[in-house]
Design a protein around this motif. Structure first.
Motif, PDB file in Angstrom:
ATOM      1  N   PHE A 187     -98.963  40.819  49.870  1.00  0.00           N
ATOM      2  CA  PHE A 187     -99.795  41.991  49.589  1.00  0.00           C
ATOM      3  C   PHE A 187     -99.301  42.716  48.343  1.00  0.00           C
ATOM      4  O   PHE A 187    -100.093  43.091  47.473  1.00  0.00           O
ATOM      5  N   VAL A 188     -97.994  42.939  48.256  1.00  0.00           N
ATOM      6  CA  VAL A 188     -97.444  43.657  47.096  1.00  0.00           C
ATOM      7  C   VAL A 188     -97.821  42.936  45.803  1.00  0.00           C
ATOM      8  O   VAL A 188     -98.279  43.560  44.833  1.00  0.00           O
ATOM      9  N   ALA A 189     -97.661  41.624  45.772  1.00  0.00           N
ATOM     10  CA  ALA A 189     -97.991  40.859  44.566  1.00  0.00           C
ATOM     11  C   ALA A 189     -99.484  40.943  44.248  1.00  0.00           C
ATOM     12  O   ALA A 189     -99.869  41.155  43.091  1.00  0.00           O
ATOM     13  N   ALA A 190    -100.330  40.774  45.258  1.00  0.00           N
ATOM     14  CA  ALA A 190    -101.776  40.843  45.032  1.00  0.00           C
ATOM     15  C   ALA A 190    -102.197  42.244  44.583  1.00  0.00           C
ATOM     16  O   ALA A 190    -103.024  42.401  43.677  1.00  0.00           O
ATOM     17  N   PHE A 191    -101.614  43.266  45.195  1.00  0.00           N
ATOM     18  CA  PHE A 191    -101.959  44.637  44.834  1.00  0.00           C
ATOM     19  C   PHE A 191    -101.543  44.956  43.399  1.00  0.00           C
ATOM     20  O   PHE A 191    -102.279  45.627  42.661  1.00  0.00           O
ATOM     21  N   LEU A 192    -100.369  44.488  42.985  1.00  0.00           N
ATOM     22  CA  LEU A 192     -99.932  44.711  41.608  1.00  0.00           C
ATOM     23  C   LEU A 192    -100.938  44.132  40.619  1.00  0.00           C
ATOM     24  O   LEU A 192    -101.244  44.743  39.590  1.00  0.00           O
ATOM     25  N   ASN A 193    -101.471  42.957  40.935  1.00  0.00           N
ATOM     26  CA  ASN A 193    -102.462  42.338  40.060  1.00  0.00           C
ATOM     27  C   ASN A 193    -103.772  43.117  40.094  1.00  0.00           C
ATOM     28  O   ASN A 193    -104.339  43.436  39.054  1.00  0.00           O
ATOM     29  N   ALA A 194    -104.238  43.451  41.283  1.00  0.00           N
ATOM     30  CA  ALA A 194    -105.525  44.130  41.421  1.00  0.00           C
ATOM     31  C   ALA A 194    -105.509  45.519  40.792  1.00  0.00           C
ATOM     32  O   ALA A 194    -106.445  45.900  40.086  1.00  0.00           O
ATOM     33  N   ALA A 195    -104.457  46.276  41.040  1.00  0.00           N
ATOM     34  CA  ALA A 195    -104.427  47.668  40.608  1.00  0.00           C
ATOM     35  C   ALA A 195    -103.898  47.867  39.191  1.00  0.00           C
ATOM     36  O   ALA A 195    -104.348  48.771  38.489  1.00  0.00           O
ATOM     37  N   PHE A 196    -102.949  47.041  38.781  1.00  0.00           N
ATOM     38  CA  PHE A 196    -102.264  47.286  37.510  1.00  0.00           C
ATOM     39  C   PHE A 196    -102.339  46.125  36.527  1.00  0.00           C
ATOM     40  O   PHE A 196    -101.680  46.153  35.481  1.00  0.00           O
ATOM     41  N   ALA A 197    -103.083  45.070  36.870  1.00  0.00           N
ATOM     42  CA  ALA A 197    -103.180  43.871  36.025  1.00  0.00           C
ATOM     43  C   ALA A 197    -101.812  43.258  35.754  1.00  0.00           C
ATOM     44  O   ALA A 197    -101.585  42.662  34.710  1.00  0.00           O
ATOM     45  N   PHE A 198    -100.896  43.401  36.711  1.00  0.00           N
ATOM     46  CA  PHE A 198     -99.576  42.794  36.600  1.00  0.00           C
ATOM     47  C   PHE A 198     -99.516  41.629  37.581  1.00  0.00           C
ATOM     48  O   PHE A 198     -99.410  41.829  38.795  1.00  0.00           O
ATOM     49  N   CYS A 199     -99.613  40.431  37.057  1.00  0.00           N
ATOM     50  CA  CYS A 199     -99.613  39.229  37.891  1.00  0.00           C
ATOM     51  C   CYS A 199     -98.178  38.717  38.012  1.00  0.00           C
ATOM     52  O   CYS A 199     -97.629  38.139  37.071  1.00  0.00           O
ATOM     53  N   LEU A 200     -97.582  38.947  39.157  1.00  0.00           N
ATOM     54  CA  LEU A 200     -96.191  38.552  39.389  1.00  0.00           C
ATOM     55  C   LEU A 200     -96.018  37.033  39.269  1.00  0.00           C
ATOM     56  O   LEU A 200     -95.085  36.563  38.623  1.00  0.00           O
ATOM     57  N   GLY A 201     -96.924  36.274  39.861  1.00  0.00           N
ATOM     58  CA  GLY A 201     -96.848  34.814  39.760  1.00  0.00           C
ATOM     59  C   GLY A 201     -96.994  34.330  38.326  1.00  0.00           C
ATOM     60  O   GLY A 201     -96.338  33.366  37.918  1.00  0.00           O
ATOM     61  N   CYS A 202     -97.835  35.025  37.545  1.00  0.00           N
ATOM     62  CA  CYS A 202     -97.998  34.671  36.129  1.00  0.00           C
ATOM     63  C   CYS A 202     -96.706  34.932  35.365  1.00  0.00           C
ATOM     64  O   CYS A 202     -96.329  34.152  34.486  1.00  0.00           O
ATOM     65  N   GLN A 203     -96.030  36.017  35.698  1.00  0.00           N
ATOM     66  CA  GLN A 203     -94.763  36.340  35.047  1.00  0.00           C
ATOM     67  C   GLN A 203     -93.695  35.304  35.399  1.00  0.00           C
ATOM     68  O   GLN A 203     -92.875  34.937  34.553  1.00  0.00           O
ATOM     69  N   ILE A 204     -93.712  34.832  36.642  1.00  0.00           N
ATOM     70  CA  ILE A 204     -92.786  33.764  37.041  1.00  0.00           C
ATOM     71  C   ILE A 204     -93.079  32.512  36.224  1.00  0.00           C
ATOM     72  O   ILE A 204     -92.163  31.841  35.736  1.00  0.00           O
ATOM     73  N   TYR A 205     -94.372  32.190  36.059  1.00  0.00           N
ATOM     74  CA  TYR A 205     -94.787  31.030  35.256  1.00  0.00           C
ATOM     75  C   TYR A 205     -94.232  31.123  33.833  1.00  0.00           C
ATOM     76  O   TYR A 205     -93.628  30.179  33.321  1.00  0.00           O
ATOM     77  N   VAL A 206     -94.409  32.283  33.198  1.00  0.00           N
ATOM     78  CA  VAL A 206     -93.923  32.487  31.835  1.00  0.00           C
ATOM     79  C   VAL A 206     -92.395  32.375  31.792  1.00  0.00           C
ATOM     80  O   VAL A 206     -91.834  31.762  30.871  1.00  0.00           O
TER      81      VAL A 206
END
Length: 155
Positions: free
Chosen positions: A125-144
């Motif tokens: 939920f925390v990861a999905a919410f960060l993306n939905a609310a703040f356009a911060f994709c945690l999984g994308c950052q891990i990818y980079v």
């Protein structure tokens, strides 16, 4: 991880955010049910659904994900064109991360670990919410980050 040498066509970055908003609601509901022992079976089913949705996204990408298809058919036509497109590989990787987190919650619940559903659904939920609310994709950052250290090749 095998990747083609050609960068795939870009995707509208608002699509994964739309999906993350729906996923956030699903996972928050899962956590709510998981915190009450009387509704743990409902929470388990919801986490199974979330895990299945993450699997679709991880295997087929956001453009084939049910939430991506809803975005494409009903939401995207009502919006202006995106200012820029994004590489679909990081969001697809983020779906894989979600699959691993949710799948671990399912597996640990099945072997009897107390509160596994609430803990792992909460993390997702925390990861999905960060993306939905703040356009911060945690999984994308891990990818980079994995690209920077050479575990995923840059193209």
């Amino acid at each position: 991880m095998s990747e083609s040498k050609k960068t795939p066509a870009g995707i509208d970055p608002r699509g994964p955010r739309f999906g993350a908003a729906i996923t956030s609601a699903l996972l928050l509901t899962t956590v709510f049910f998981a915190l009450d022992g009387a509704t743990i079976d409902t929470a388990f089913v919801l986490l199974l659904v979330a895990t299945g949705l993450f699997a679709i996204g991880a295997i087929f990408g956001n453009s084939k994900h049910p939430f991506g298809l809803i975005f494409k058919k009903f939401v995207r036509p009502r919006l202006a064109a995106p200012k820029e497109l994004e590489d679909p590989r990081p969001p697809k990787f983020a779906q894989l991360v979600g699959l691993l987190v949710a799948g671990l919650g399912v597996a640990l619940h099945l072997v009897g670990v107390p509160n596994a559903i609430a803990i792992f659904a909460g993390m997702a939920f925390v990861a999905a919410f960060l993306n939905a609310a703040f356009a911060f994709c945690l999984g994308c950052q891990i990818y980079v980050g994995l690209q920077r250290i050479g575990l995923i090749r840059k193209f």
